[in-house]
Design an enzyme around this catalytic site. Structure first.
Site, mmCIF file in Angstrom:
data_model
loop_
_atom_site.group_PDB
_atom_site.id
_atom_site.type_symbol
_atom_site.label_atom_id
_atom_site.label_comp_id
_atom_site.label_asym_id
_atom_site.label_seq_id
_atom_site.Cartn_x
_atom_site.Cartn_y
_atom_site.Cartn_z
ATOM 1 N N ARG A 100 -1.577 42.553 64.107
ATOM 2 C CA ARG A 100 -0.153 42.866 63.974
ATOM 3 C C ARG A 100 0.094 44.349 63.699
ATOM 4 O O ARG A 100 -0.499 44.927 62.790
ATOM 5 C CB ARG A 100 0.419 42.011 62.827
ATOM 6 N N SER A 136 7.159 38.286 54.329
ATOM 7 C CA SER A 136 8.214 38.103 53.343
ATOM 8 C C SER A 136 8.764 36.681 53.394
ATOM 9 O O SER A 136 9.285 36.255 54.417
ATOM 10 C CB SER A 136 9.316 39.127 53.628
ATOM 11 N N SER A 149 13.987 22.974 39.456
ATOM 12 C CA SER A 149 14.470 21.669 39.937
ATOM 13 C C SER A 149 13.619 21.065 41.058
ATOM 14 O O SER A 149 13.420 19.844 41.065
ATOM 15 C CB SER A 149 15.925 21.781 40.371
ATOM 16 N N LYS A 203 28.848 27.424 40.485
ATOM 17 C CA LYS A 203 29.331 26.178 39.850
ATOM 18 C C LYS A 203 30.852 26.013 39.911
ATOM 19 O O LYS A 203 31.341 24.897 39.850
ATOM 20 C CB LYS A 203 28.838 26.096 38.406
ATOM 21 N N ASP A 216 24.995 18.533 33.578
ATOM 22 C CA ASP A 216 24.676 19.418 32.439
ATOM 23 C C ASP A 216 25.277 18.822 31.165
ATOM 24 O O ASP A 216 24.683 18.895 30.088
ATOM 25 C CB ASP A 216 25.308 20.808 32.636
#
Ligand code: ATR
Length: 482
Positions: free
Chosen positions: A59, A201, A237, A284, A320
Site C-alpha cells: 500500500r 483508521s 453497553s 438524550k 436510567d
C-alpha cells in the site's frame, strides 16, 4: 469472512498476530509496506504459517499505507512476490501493468481491484464499485465516512449493487465502524481487522469483531440494535447486550453508532430495520421529537436513553431512572434513605433527582455553577447549594455523585474534597471507570456503604435488554469486563 491485516514489522511478529487471532479470522492480508524487510522467503513463510488464504498488498502512502518509494520498484516487487502462494493480490484502481495481471491470472491468483478515498465518500460510489469489478475479480473500495449520511450510502450499496457479489466496501474512521461490524449488510464479502487497530483508521481487533460482535454470524434474520452517541466508542453497553443475546441464543447484534445528526440516524435505522437503540450523551433530548410514544419517566425527566420500535412508530423509555434506583431500592423501601444530596446539575443529575423525588426523598442539589443547581431544584421541588455546603452534606443519608469529575481525564478530581464522610452515609458514584473514584475511595475508607457506577450501568442495561428482547437478562455477565 474476517481478514486480519498483518501490522507486524517482521515475519515473526506477523505469525504471532495470526496465532493470537486463530479461530477468529478466515483470511490474512500481508502488508508489504508495513514489513521491515520484503523478501520472497518472508511472504512464503507467512503464507505457509498462516494456513489460511492470503492477500498480497503493497500500500502506497497516498492510499493510506506506508510505502513512499518509487512505483516501478513497488510493482516489480508485486510481480515477483505474487508467485509466493498467495490467494489474492490487491492492485489499485490506477495501476496499469498488464504483465502483473497476466502473471496473477496464470498463477490462479485472484485480483482485488482497490480504490481509497482518505477524505470522503465519493458521490459516484456505486459507479466506482461497478468499474472496479470490471477490472478484477473482487472490487474493494475504502472510503472515509464523516457523517451518518455517508454511512447510509455504504449500507445502501447492498440493495443498489445486489447482483455484484464479490465486493468489499469499507467505511474508514469512527463514523464508518458500523460498516465494518455489519459488513454483511453492506453486501461485502469480507472486512478487515488488525490486532492492534493500526491497520487502518477504524479497525477493530479480531477478538472484538468475532468474540464480542460475532460479525461473521450476521445473516438476513439478525435483529440489529445499537447505541447512538458522540463520542460513543468508549461505551460499555455492547459488552452488556452482545453477550446477553449470545447467552439467550438470540440472533441479534448491538452496534455502536457515532451520530452527528439524530435525524439522519432515524433514516439509517429504517434502512437497517434497527429494532431498538440506546441513547447517550449528547442525544438524550434530541431524540424526543422523533418519538411517537414516550413513557411517564421520559415525560418527567425530559430525556430518553432507550428507543424501541413499537408498531409503526418509535417509543422512548428511560432506564436510567430505574437503573439508578435498582441498587438502592431495598434501602429506600426500608426508609433508610430519606434525604439525599445530589452532586451535579447536568443531564445525569436530572434523572437521579427525579427518581429520588418520586420516592419521597428530600433532595439537595449541590453544583459548581449555582444557577444550574437552582434551576433544577426549582423544577423538581428540591433545595440547592454550592459544592462546599457541608451542612447539607452532613444531614444527607445518601450522597450521589453525578458529574464527570473522577472520570478520565478528571480522575484526580474529587468534587467534595474538603468534606469528611460519616460512616452512616451511603455514597453512590455514577462514574464507573475507574471503579473506585477518589471520592468513592475516601467514602470507603470512612466506613460508608458505597455503591459503584457499574451497578447502575448494569441495572439500566439489563432493563434495556428486557425492553429490547422481552427476555430476562441471563445469568453469567462478568461485570469486570465492562
Ligand atoms: P451530564 O449529562 O453527563 O450530566 P452535563 O450536563 O454536561 O453532563 O453536566 C456535567 C455536570 O458535571 C455539571 O453539573 C457540571 O458542573 P457545572 O454545571 O458547574 O458545569 C459538573 N462538572 C463537570 N466538571 C466538573 C468539575 N471539574 N468539578 C465539579 N463539577 C463538574
Amino acid at each position: 469472512m474476517l481478514c486480519l491485516t498483518l501490522t507486524g514489522k517482521s515475519e515473526q511478529e506477523c505469525l504471532q498476530q495470526i496465532e493470537k487471532s486463530r479461530g477468529s479470522i478466515d483470511l490474512v492480508e500481508i502488508r508489504l509496506d508495513l514489513l521491515g524487510h520484503v523478501s520472497a522467503d518472508t511472504v512464503r513463510n507467512i503464507v505457509t504459517g498462516s494456513r489460511l488464504p492470503s492477500i498480497l498488498t503493497y500500500r502506497r502512502k497516498r492510499d493510506g499505507g506506508a510505502y513512499d518509494g518509487g512505483e516501478r520498484q513497488r510493482l516489480s516487487s508485486l510481480c515477483e512476490l505474487v508467485a509466493c502462494g498467495v490467494t489474492y493480490i490487491d492492485i489499485e484502481e490506477d495501476v496499469k501493468r498488464p504483465e502483473l495481471e497476466q502473471k496473477a491470472r496464470e498463477l490462479g491468483v485472484k485480483i482485488i481491484r482497490s480504490c481509497h478515498d482518505l477524505e470522503k465518500v465519493p458521490s459516484d460510489l456505486y459507479a466506482r464499485i461497478v468499474k472496479l469489478k470490471k477490472r478484477g475479480d473482487v472490487a474493494k473500495i475504502a472510503v472515509t465516512v464523516t457523517c451518518v449520511e455517508d454511512l447510509m450510502k455504504l449500507f445502501g450499496a447492498r440493495r443498489e449493487l445486489q447482483s455484484l457479489k464479490e465486493k468489499v466496501i469499507v467505511g474508514m474512521g469512527e463514523f464508518g465502524i458500523p460498516s465494518r461490524i455489519l459488513y454483511k449488510r453492506t453486501g461485502s464479502l469480507f472486512t478487515f481487522t488488525s490486532v492492534d487497530g493500526k491497520g487502518a483508521s477504524g479497525h477493530l481487533s479480531p477478538r472484538i469483531m468475532d468474540g464480542l460482535y460475532h460479525a461473521r454470524s450476521v445473516n438476513e434474520d439478525t435483529k440489529i440494535f445499537g447505541i447512538i452517541g458522540n463520542p460513543v466508542m468508549h461505551t460499555s453497553s455492547p459488552r452488556i447486550h452482545n453477550p446477553g443475546f449470545h447467552l439467550v441464543g438470540l440472533n441479534a447484534i448491538y452496534v455502536p453508532f457515532l451520530v452527528d445528526e439524530v435525524r439522519s440516524f432515524f433514516q439509517l435505522a429504517d434502512l437497517l430495520s434497527i429494532k431498538g437503540f440506546s441513547v447517550t450523551v449528547p442525544h438524550k433530548q434530541a431524540v424526543l421529537p422523533y418519538l411517537g410514544k414516550i413513557s411517564r419517566e421520559v415525560k418527567l425527566i425530559g430525556s430518553c436513553n432507550t428507543v424501541l420500535r413499537h408498531a409503526m412508530m418509535w417509543k422512548g423509555v428511560n432506564t436510567d431512572f430505574y437503573g439508578f434506583l435498582d441498587p438502592i431500592r431495598p434501602l429506600l423501601d426500608a426508609s433508610r434513605i430519606r434525604s439525599a444530596v445530589v452532586v451535579g446539575a447536568g443531564g445525569a443529575a436530572r434523572s437521579v433527582v427525579w427518581a429520588l423525588r418520586n420516592h419521597y426523598c428530600r433532595v439537595t442539589i449541590l453544583n459548581r455553577t449555582i444557577e444550574r443547581a437552582r434551576d433544577l431544584a426549582a423544577q423538581t421541588g428540591s433545595s440547592y447549594g454550592p459544592l462546599d455546603d457541608h451542612a447539607a452534606l452532613e444531614s444527607a443519608d445518601l450522597i450521589v455523585q453525578t458529574t464527570s469529575a473522577g472520570m478520565p481525564p478528571l480522575e484526580e478530581i474529587d468534587p467534595l474534597e474538603g468534606y469528611s464522610f460519616s460512616k452512616e452515609q451511603i455514597v453512590y458514584d455514577l462514574v464507573y471507570k475507574p471503579r473506585y473514584t477518589r471520592l468513592l475511595s475516601r467514602a470507603a475508607e470512612a466506613g460508608c456503604q458505597i455503591i459503584f457506577g457499574s451497578q447502575m450501568l448494569i441495572a439500566q442495561g439489563v432493563l434495556q435488554f428486557e425492553s429490547f428482547t422481552g427476555f430476562n437478562y441471563p445469568e453469567g455477565l462478568d461485570a469486570e469486563l465492562l
